[in-house]
Design a protein around this motif. Structure first.
Motif, PDB file in Angstrom:
ATOM      1  N   ILE A  41     -19.349  75.905  88.046  1.00  0.00           N
ATOM      2  CA  ILE A  41     -18.950  74.525  88.321  1.00  0.00           C
ATOM      3  C   ILE A  41     -17.479  74.513  88.707  1.00  0.00           C
ATOM      4  N   THR A  42     -17.161  73.695  89.711  1.00  0.00           N
ATOM      5  CA  THR A  42     -15.799  73.574  90.220  1.00  0.00           C
ATOM      6  C   THR A  42     -15.212  72.243  89.769  1.00  0.00           C
ATOM      7  N   CYS A  43     -14.034  72.281  89.177  1.00  0.00           N
ATOM      8  CA  CYS A  43     -13.355  71.056  88.781  1.00  0.00           C
ATOM      9  C   CYS A  43     -13.104  70.221  90.047  1.00  0.00           C
ATOM     10  N   PRO A  44     -13.549  68.957  90.052  1.00  0.00           N
ATOM     11  CA  PRO A  44     -13.381  68.145  91.253  1.00  0.00           C
ATOM     12  C   PRO A  44     -11.933  67.728  91.520  1.00  0.00           C
ATOM     13  N   PHE A  45     -11.057  67.934  90.570  1.00  0.00           N
ATOM     14  CA  PHE A  45      -9.667  67.503  90.714  1.00  0.00           C
ATOM     15  C   PHE A  45      -8.745  68.598  91.228  1.00  0.00           C
ATOM     16  N   HIS A  46      -8.817  69.794  90.647  1.00  0.00           N
ATOM     17  CA  HIS A  46      -7.872  70.854  91.011  1.00  0.00           C
ATOM     18  C   HIS A  46      -8.526  72.185  91.374  1.00  0.00           C
ATOM     19  N   GLY A  47      -9.852  72.201  91.515  1.00  0.00           N
ATOM     20  CA  GLY A  47     -10.538  73.368  92.051  1.00  0.00           C
ATOM     21  C   GLY A  47     -10.757  74.547  91.126  1.00  0.00           C
ATOM     22  N   SER A  48     -10.389  74.442  89.852  1.00  0.00           N
ATOM     23  CA  SER A  48     -10.670  75.547  88.941  1.00  0.00           C
ATOM     24  C   SER A  48     -12.176  75.714  88.821  1.00  0.00           C
ATOM     25  N   GLY A  91     -10.301  68.663  96.335  1.00  0.00           N
ATOM     26  CA  GLY A  91     -11.103  69.321  97.357  1.00  0.00           C
ATOM     27  C   GLY A  91     -10.345  69.867  98.549  1.00  0.00           C
ATOM     28  N   ILE A  92      -9.056  69.604  98.647  1.00  0.00           N
ATOM     29  CA  ILE A  92      -8.255  70.102  99.767  1.00  0.00           C
ATOM     30  C   ILE A  92      -7.606  71.423  99.345  1.00  0.00           C
TER      31      ILE A  92
END
Length: 121
Positions: free
Chosen positions: A60-67, A85-86
Motif C-alpha cells: 500500500i502506498t501512502c496517498p500523501f507522501h508516497g511511502s 502522487g506527484i
C-alpha cells in the motif's frame, strides 16, 4: 491482548484494502495470495491514514507522501518519494521527510476461524 473480530472473509478481496477498527484503532485488512493481513491505518511519517492509498501486489502506498508498506509485514519498502502522487526529486524527498527515518507501520497477525478474521489488539 484481546482477540477482536475485524472482518469476515467475504468482506476482504485481493484487489483492495478494507478499512475497519479494533478497540478504537483504525486497521486495514487485505488478502494477499491465500493470506489475510492487517496493518495500522496510520502512516508513520506524519500519522496520516493509508486507507485511500493505492494497493497493489501486497503493497500500500501512502496517498500523501508516497511511502510504501508491505501489508503482510508492515515493512517500509519506499520512504517519502512524492507529494499527493506527484513524484519528487531526491532533494525534495529529503525536505518532505523532515528528517524522519524510514519506519515500518504496525502490523497485526490475522487469525481465521471459519469465515471470521481476528487480530490481537
Amino acid at each position: 491482548m484481546t482477540k477482536v473480530k475485524i472482518a469476515s472473509t467475504t468482506d476482504v478481496s485481493s484487489d483492495k484494502v478494507l478499512k475497519t477498527s479494533a478497540n478504537g484503532k483504525s486497521v486495514l485488512v487485505a488478502k494477499v495470495g491465500d493470506n489475510y493481513c492487517a496493518i495500522a491505518n496510520k502512516c508513520p511519517h506524519f500519522g496520516l491514514p493509508l486507507a485511500k492509498g493505492k494497493f497493489e501486489n501486497g503493497v500500500i502506498t501512502c496517498p500523501f507522501h508516497g511511502s510504501k508498506f508491505e501489508i503482510c509485514t508492515g515493512k517500509n519498502v519506499e520512504w517519502v518519494d512524492s507529494f499527493v502522487g506527484i513524484p519528487l526529486p531526491a532533494i525534495a524527498q529529503k525536505m518532505i521527510a523532515m528528517g524522519k527515518s524510514p519506519t515500518d507501520v504496525a502490523n497485526f497477525a490475522v487469525t481465521q476461524e471459519g469465515t471470521d478474521l481476528f487480530i490481537d489488539s
